[in-house]
Design a protein around this motif. Structure first.
Motif, short mmCIF file in Angstrom:
data_model
loop_
_atom_site.label_atom_id
_atom_site.label_comp_id
_atom_site.label_asym_id
_atom_site.label_seq_id
_atom_site.Cartn_x
_atom_site.Cartn_y
_atom_site.Cartn_z
N LEU A 2 2.96 -2.07 -4.11
CA LEU A 2 3.46 -1.27 -3.00
C LEU A 2 2.36 -0.39 -2.42
O LEU A 2 1.65 0.30 -3.15
N TYR A 47 4.33 1.34 5.20
CA TYR A 47 4.55 0.88 3.84
C TYR A 47 4.72 -0.64 3.84
O TYR A 47 5.05 -1.24 4.85
N VAL A 98 1.71 2.64 0.47
CA VAL A 98 2.37 3.67 1.27
C VAL A 98 1.31 4.53 1.92
O VAL A 98 0.37 4.99 1.24
N TYR A 134 -0.74 5.31 -2.85
CA TYR A 134 -0.09 6.30 -2.01
C TYR A 134 -1.18 7.09 -1.31
O TYR A 134 -1.97 7.78 -1.95
N LEU A 167 10.31 6.58 -0.36
CA LEU A 167 8.86 6.42 -0.28
C LEU A 167 8.11 7.67 -0.70
O LEU A 167 6.88 7.61 -0.89
#
Length: 428
Positions: free
Chosen positions: A57, A115, A59, A38, A175
């Motif tokens: 993931l 993302y 972001v 992130y 998100l």
């Protein structure tokens, strides 16, 4: 806003942040956010480097507050500016982003978010994303580069993957770091894995979903895929029960014992959950057995030699064009001869003309016949005024308009009608 990201530097519980030092996190929080990247755009006028892991993931938030200070007139300290700002992101040298990277910005007054889930094919290849910010009030632009360095993950892919469909969330809401952390924490409570990663997040609109109506604060929905290193729990397996499968086929909610652990914040559609066990997946590749329908190997391709003579296509062209033209000309001449020289209707036309001429002669002869006019057509005397009324017929009286009743002359029983003189006297 400082740039923060997760690293794997020996101790997985270490969280490094610029300007923050290093602090320890609880093991539960560490297992939830391990390998989840992130990042937030920092206020540094240079290219930024981020290091996401393949299959995890990623972001990246584009903050409007950072770009507000780059558009003239520059705000003074303490001055608040709320200009509408939009972002355009693309791979350097290309008009669009890589296939695994998505971008969303709901309104010009909200932050933009990049993302996606990097793939193993992009490991070791730096990906440069050009970020262009547009001030919709002053039409000024600002550009920065984001360099994505994708690293490989030793434990990827995780063998057990589950995809949840959350009805009451939009993709940009999911998100957010705190919302995603709450969801992964709830999944960990019902799954109890040692390692839990967020693999990917997809909006329901990207899966063919419909845009919700703007009533009752309806959401579009979002798919969240997570991976773990332990088999699925009994709670997640309850979806595969025949009773729950029947309820799903009847568009009814299945009975899941762990649903209450999500309902406080997340409304899960258990009929759309997908459980994938990669340890049981068998490779579908089969060796090709040559047989009927498969061409034999022709060996290495050998192109034609440069010494080949060129072919003259002039004769072929003449034959192709001349033969159809000659056939068409012959057919045209035959048709013209039949239509113009062999007409069977010429005698009939002459005969018809003779009949028409004879009819006209008979009509002309009928006009010159002497006929006796009926009594009703003779001049009579008006009993009141004494005037003489002219006859009904005129000099141009045609035989075709002859009255039906005519007088008969020289009959022995016919009474003579006195004739009126022009002098006004009557004679018997």
């Amino acid at each position: 806003m400082q740039l923060s990201r997760w690293w794997e530097l020996g101790d997985p519980c270490a969280w490094t942040g610029q300007g923050r030092g290093t602090r320890r996190m609880s093991p539960a929080t560490t297992g939830t956010f391990l390998l989840t990247v992130y990042t937030i755009f920092s206020k540094v006028h240079s290219d930024r480097n981020v290091y996401p892991s393949a299959g995890v993931l990623f972001v990246h938030v584009l903050e409007r507050e950072y770009f507000k200070g780059e558009f003239p007139p520059y705000p003074k300290p303490g001055e608040i500016s709320n200009d509408p700002i939009t972002f355009n992101t693309n791979l350097m040298g290309y008009p669009d982003r890589p296939g695994w990277l998505r971008y969303i910005q709901r309104t010009p007054y909200s932050d933009g978010v990049l993302y996606g889930s990097p793939t193993a094919e992009n490991v070791g290849k730096p990906t440069v994303i050009e970020i262009t910010a547009y001030n919709r009030r002053t039409f000024e632009t600002a550009r920065h580069n984001l360099i994505i360095n994708i690293m490989s993950a030793e434990d990827f892919p995780l063998p057990y993957q589950a995809e949840f469909f959350i009805k009451n969330m939009n993709v940009e809401e999911m998100l957010a770091s705190e919302v995603l952390g709450d969801f992964l924490g709830a999944v960990k409570n019902v799954w109890q894995p040692e390692r839990l990663n967020a693999i990917n997040i997809t909006s329901a609109l990207d899966r063919g979903g419909r845009v919700p109506l703007p009533i009752n604060d309806m959401k579009e929905g979002v798919y969240v895929m997570v991976g773990a290193d332990v088999p699925f729990s009994s709670c997640l397996r309850e979806v595969e029960n025949p009773q729950n499968q029947l309820r799903c086929s009847q568009e009814m909610e299945p009975v899941i014992t762990c649903d209450k652990k999500f309902r406080t914040q997340f409304y899960i559609d258990w009929c759309k959950i997908s459980l994938v066990d990669k340890t049981k997946q068998v490779s579908t590749y089969q060796e090709v057995i040559r047989g009927e329908g498969i061409l034999p190997d022709g060996g290495e391709y050998k192109p034609p030699s440069d010494s080949l003579k060129s072919r003259d296509y002039y004769t072929d062209f003449l034959i192709t064009l001349a033969v159809p033209s000659a056939v068409a000309l012959v057919l045209f001449l035959i048709l013209a001869y039949i239509m113009c020289c062999r007409r069977e209707g010429v005698i009939q036309l002459v005969h018809h003309s003779a009949i028409q001429k004879s009819t006209k002669e008979l009509r002309d002869m009928s006009k010159n016949r002497e006929i006796a006019w009926p009594l009703s057509t003779l001049p009579v005397f008006h009993p009141v005024t004494g005037e003489i009324i002219p006859p009904l017929h005129t000099d141009s009286y045609e035989s075709t308009n002859m009255p039906l009743m005519q007088t008969q002359q020289n009959l022995p029983h016919q009474t003579q009608i006195p004739q009126q003189q022009t002098t006004g006297k009557w004679y018997p």
